[in-house]
Design a protein around this motif. Sequence first.
Motif, PDB file in Angstrom:
ATOM      1  N   ALA A 142       0.835  -1.203   0.000  1.00 16.02           N
ATOM      2  CA  ALA A 142       0.000   0.000   0.000  1.00 16.02           C
ATOM      3  C   ALA A 142       0.872   1.256   0.000  1.00 16.02           C
ATOM      4  O   ALA A 142       0.580   2.227  -0.725  1.00 16.02           O
ATOM      5  N   TYR A 143       1.928   1.239   0.794  1.00 12.93           N
ATOM      6  CA  TYR A 143       2.864   2.378   0.829  1.00 12.93           C
ATOM      7  C   TYR A 143       3.481   2.580  -0.554  1.00 12.93           C
ATOM      8  O   TYR A 143       3.591   3.714  -1.042  1.00 12.93           O
ATOM      9  N   ALA A 144       3.890   1.497  -1.190  1.00 10.94           N
ATOM     10  CA  ALA A 144       4.447   1.591  -2.543  1.00 10.94           C
ATOM     11  C   ALA A 144       3.432   2.178  -3.515  1.00 10.94           C
ATOM     12  O   ALA A 144       3.775   2.983  -4.389  1.00 10.94           O
ATOM     13  N   GLY A 145       2.178   1.769  -3.356  1.00 13.26           N
ATOM     14  CA  GLY A 145       1.134   2.268  -4.244  1.00 13.26           C
ATOM     15  C   GLY A 145       0.949   3.764  -4.144  1.00 13.26           C
ATOM     16  O   GLY A 145       0.733   4.441  -5.153  1.00 13.26           O
ATOM     17  N   GLU A 146       1.062   4.302  -2.924  1.00 16.96           N
ATOM     18  CA  GLU A 146       0.842   5.728  -2.719  1.00 16.96           C
ATOM     19  C   GLU A 146       2.087   6.561  -3.012  1.00 16.96           C
ATOM     20  O   GLU A 146       2.001   7.792  -3.096  1.00 16.96           O
ATOM     21  N   THR A 147       3.243   5.921  -3.141  1.00 11.37           N
ATOM     22  CA  THR A 147       4.481   6.660  -3.385  1.00 11.37           C
ATOM     23  C   THR A 147       5.036   6.346  -4.771  1.00 11.37           C
ATOM     24  O   THR A 147       4.808   7.099  -5.719  1.00 11.37           O
ATOM     25  N   ALA A 148       5.738   5.243  -4.910  1.00 12.87           N
ATOM     26  CA  ALA A 148       6.404   4.925  -6.176  1.00 12.87           C
ATOM     27  C   ALA A 148       5.415   4.755  -7.327  1.00 12.87           C
ATOM     28  O   ALA A 148       5.618   5.294  -8.423  1.00 12.87           O
ATOM     29  N   SER A 149       4.337   4.015  -7.094  1.00 12.68           N
ATOM     30  CA  SER A 149       3.367   3.784  -8.167  1.00 12.68           C
ATOM     31  C   SER A 149       2.648   5.063  -8.556  1.00 12.68           C
ATOM     32  O   SER A 149       2.400   5.321  -9.745  1.00 12.68           O
ATOM     33  N   ILE A 152       4.021   6.232 -23.062  1.00 10.69           N
ATOM     34  CA  ILE A 152       4.018   6.153 -21.610  1.00 10.69           C
ATOM     35  C   ILE A 152       5.318   5.549 -21.066  1.00 10.69           C
ATOM     36  O   ILE A 152       5.671   5.722 -19.902  1.00 10.69           O
ATOM     37  N   ARG A 153       6.053   4.852 -21.896  1.00 13.75           N
ATOM     38  CA  ARG A 153       7.182   4.048 -21.431  1.00 13.75           C
ATOM     39  C   ARG A 153       8.231   4.812 -20.628  1.00 13.75           C
ATOM     40  O   ARG A 153       8.778   4.271 -19.663  1.00 13.75           O
ATOM     41  N   PRO A 154       8.551   6.057 -20.978  1.00 12.33           N
ATOM     42  CA  PRO A 154       9.579   6.750 -20.171  1.00 12.33           C
ATOM     43  C   PRO A 154       9.227   6.856 -18.687  1.00 12.33           C
ATOM     44  O   PRO A 154      10.132   6.918 -17.850  1.00 12.33           O
ATOM     45  N   ALA A 155       7.946   6.865 -18.350  1.00 14.52           N
ATOM     46  CA  ALA A 155       7.544   6.953 -16.944  1.00 14.52           C
ATOM     47  C   ALA A 155       7.979   5.723 -16.156  1.00 14.52           C
ATOM     48  O   ALA A 155       8.161   5.788 -14.936  1.00 14.52           O
ATOM     49  N   PHE A 156       8.139   4.603 -16.835  1.00 12.83           N
ATOM     50  CA  PHE A 156       8.452   3.337 -16.175  1.00 12.83           C
ATOM     51  C   PHE A 156       9.942   3.020 -16.149  1.00 12.83           C
ATOM     52  O   PHE A 156      10.352   2.058 -15.503  1.00 12.83           O
ATOM     53  N   LEU A 157      10.746   3.789 -16.855  1.00 13.05           N
ATOM     54  CA  LEU A 157      12.154   3.425 -16.996  1.00 13.05           C
ATOM     55  C   LEU A 157      12.877   3.211 -15.660  1.00 13.05           C
ATOM     56  O   LEU A 157      13.563   2.191 -15.493  1.00 13.05           O
ATOM     57  N   PRO A 158      12.772   4.126 -14.692  1.00 12.75           N
ATOM     58  CA  PRO A 158      13.490   3.869 -13.434  1.00 12.75           C
ATOM     59  C   PRO A 158      13.093   2.553 -12.770  1.00 12.75           C
ATOM     60  O   PRO A 158      13.936   1.859 -12.197  1.00 12.75           O
ATOM     61  N   ALA A 159      11.818   2.198 -12.873  1.00  9.03           N
ATOM     62  CA  ALA A 159      11.355   0.953 -12.259  1.00  9.03           C
ATOM     63  C   ALA A 159      11.889  -0.277 -12.980  1.00  9.03           C
ATOM     64  O   ALA A 159      12.007  -1.345 -12.377  1.00  9.03           O
ATOM     65  N   THR A 160      12.209  -0.144 -14.264  1.00 10.70           N
ATOM     66  CA  THR A 160      12.707  -1.317 -14.998  1.00 10.70           C
ATOM     67  C   THR A 160      14.079  -1.756 -14.512  1.00 10.70           C
ATOM     68  O   THR A 160      14.505  -2.875 -14.818  1.00 10.70           O
ATOM     69  N   LEU A 161      14.779  -0.903 -13.768  1.00 10.06           N
ATOM     70  CA  LEU A 161      16.077  -1.294 -13.221  1.00 10.06           C
ATOM     71  C   LEU A 161      15.947  -2.203 -12.001  1.00 10.06           C
ATOM     72  O   LEU A 161      16.946  -2.756 -11.535  1.00 10.06           O
ATOM     73  N   ALA A 162      14.735  -2.367 -11.486  1.00 12.77           N
ATOM     74  CA  ALA A 162      14.552  -3.144 -10.255  1.00 12.77           C
ATOM     75  C   ALA A 162      15.105  -4.555 -10.393  1.00 12.77           C
ATOM     76  O   ALA A 162      15.741  -5.075  -9.471  1.00 12.77           O
ATOM     77  N   GLY A 177       1.143  -0.148 -10.691  1.00 16.13           N
ATOM     78  CA  GLY A 177       1.027  -0.717  -9.352  1.00 16.13           C
ATOM     79  C   GLY A 177       2.128  -1.721  -9.066  1.00 16.13           C
ATOM     80  O   GLY A 177       2.813  -1.641  -8.039  1.00 16.13           O
ATOM     81  N   HIS A 178       2.306  -2.661  -9.976  1.00 21.66           N
ATOM     82  CA  HIS A 178       3.336  -3.683  -9.764  1.00 21.66           C
ATOM     83  C   HIS A 178       4.739  -3.107  -9.905  1.00 21.66           C
ATOM     84  O   HIS A 178       5.642  -3.471  -9.141  1.00 21.66           O
ATOM     85  N   ALA A 179       4.948  -2.213 -10.865  1.00 17.17           N
ATOM     86  CA  ALA A 179       6.267  -1.616 -11.052  1.00 17.17           C
ATOM     87  C   ALA A 179       6.689  -0.833  -9.812  1.00 17.17           C
ATOM     88  O   ALA A 179       7.858  -0.880  -9.400  1.00 17.17           O
ATOM     89  N   GLY A 180       5.746  -0.121  -9.217  1.00 15.35           N
ATOM     90  CA  GLY A 180       6.068   0.660  -8.032  1.00 15.35           C
ATOM     91  C   GLY A 180       6.495  -0.205  -6.860  1.00 15.35           C
ATOM     92  O   GLY A 180       7.422   0.146  -6.120  1.00 15.35           O
ATOM     93  N   VAL A 181       5.820  -1.345  -6.681  1.00 11.31           N
ATOM     94  CA  VAL A 181       6.214  -2.237  -5.587  1.00 11.31           C
ATOM     95  C   VAL A 181       7.611  -2.800  -5.845  1.00 11.31           C
ATOM     96  O   VAL A 181       8.464  -2.819  -4.946  1.00 11.31           O
ATOM     97  N   ALA A 182       7.865  -3.262  -7.071  1.00 14.77           N
ATOM     98  CA  ALA A 182       9.189  -3.801  -7.392  1.00 14.77           C
ATOM     99  C   ALA A 182      10.264  -2.750  -7.184  1.00 14.77           C
ATOM    100  O   ALA A 182      11.344  -3.031  -6.641  1.00 14.77           O
ATOM    101  N   GLN A 183       9.983  -1.532  -7.608  1.00 14.59           N
ATOM    102  CA  GLN A 183      10.941  -0.446  -7.445  1.00 14.59           C
ATOM    103  C   GLN A 183      11.188  -0.147  -5.971  1.00 14.59           C
ATOM    104  O   GLN A 183      12.330   0.087  -5.555  1.00 14.59           O
ATOM    105  N   LEU A 184      10.133  -0.139  -5.166  1.00 16.21           N
ATOM    106  CA  LEU A 184      10.297   0.138  -3.745  1.00 16.21           C
ATOM    107  C   LEU A 184      11.051  -0.990  -3.050  1.00 16.21           C
ATOM    108  O   LEU A 184      11.861  -0.730  -2.154  1.00 16.21           O
ATOM    109  N   VAL A 185      10.813  -2.226  -3.431  1.00 14.70           N
ATOM    110  CA  VAL A 185      11.574  -3.341  -2.856  1.00 14.70           C
ATOM    111  C   VAL A 185      13.060  -3.128  -3.117  1.00 14.70           C
ATOM    112  O   VAL A 185      13.895  -3.210  -2.202  1.00 14.70           O
TER     113      VAL A 185
END
Length: 277
Positions: free
Chosen positions: A123-130, A231-241, A153-161
């Motif tokens: 939930a924290y990831a959803g409200e921040t990273a996602s 939309i893809r550039p928005a996800f780039l940082p999360a793809t490094l997870a 939603g899923h990208a944000g959790v992976a990124q926060l982990v």
Amino acid sequence: MSANAAECLRLVELHDRDRALSLAFAPAAAKDDLAALYAFNYEVARVREQVSQPLPGEIRLQWWRDTIEGASPGEAAANPVAAALLETIERHQLPRDAFDRMLEARIFDLYDDPMPSRDAFEAYAGETASTLIMLAGLVLSRGEAGEVADAAGHAGVAQLVAGTLLLLPLHRARQQVFLPADMLQAAGCTPEELLRADAGPATRAVSAMVALGREHLVAFHRHAAAMPHAIRPAFLPATLAGRYLDRVEAAGSSVLDRPVTIAAPRKSFDYWRWMRH
């Protein structure tokens, strides 16, 4: 570029290299607004570092809430990040309640209470990273952003982990436990053992977090298969997870004292490759 936008870009380039590098893959017309979002994220993420007690931190987060709602326009105009953010919000009609939820979630950062559960962490990831990913998506292509909510939603959790594991040395120094209590218990690790860096229990807890991150990465890639290119550039940082998680796993117990890193050329190559898919 305005002076406010230039200051936002400077902050992001200095303090958030993953997002700074991603800006090279965004349309020129969107870069200033993305930099404003990312600079705001940096400012609220570092509130804990600026205060010695939680209450001043809550006051600072409340200042951001009030500013986004339009209070004290003079103070906002004097703050380059706030001024640039308000321009971005107005230009793209970004939902102010999303910022409010992000700031509410950030109150957790100010205290030493352990993250209570996996559900709370997600939930924290959803409200921040996602949420940050979704806001960036609205800047890039408002009409298509709604198509990527599940992916975000899923990208944000992976990124926060990944981010949580990278920040383990800092969190340990603060005596702060971001790993969910129920996952620590399942891994046979107490918060005290994690903070002491007891190799066996702490390494098991890290492995459990790596598994959680990979679970969400699989779901993210499944949802991202048909993602609009705009939309893809928005996800780039999360793809490094995924790469971060691989390096955390390979590093073993050393991640408790020293974060893993990825060289800038490697990040840029990964971004380029993902943008081509």
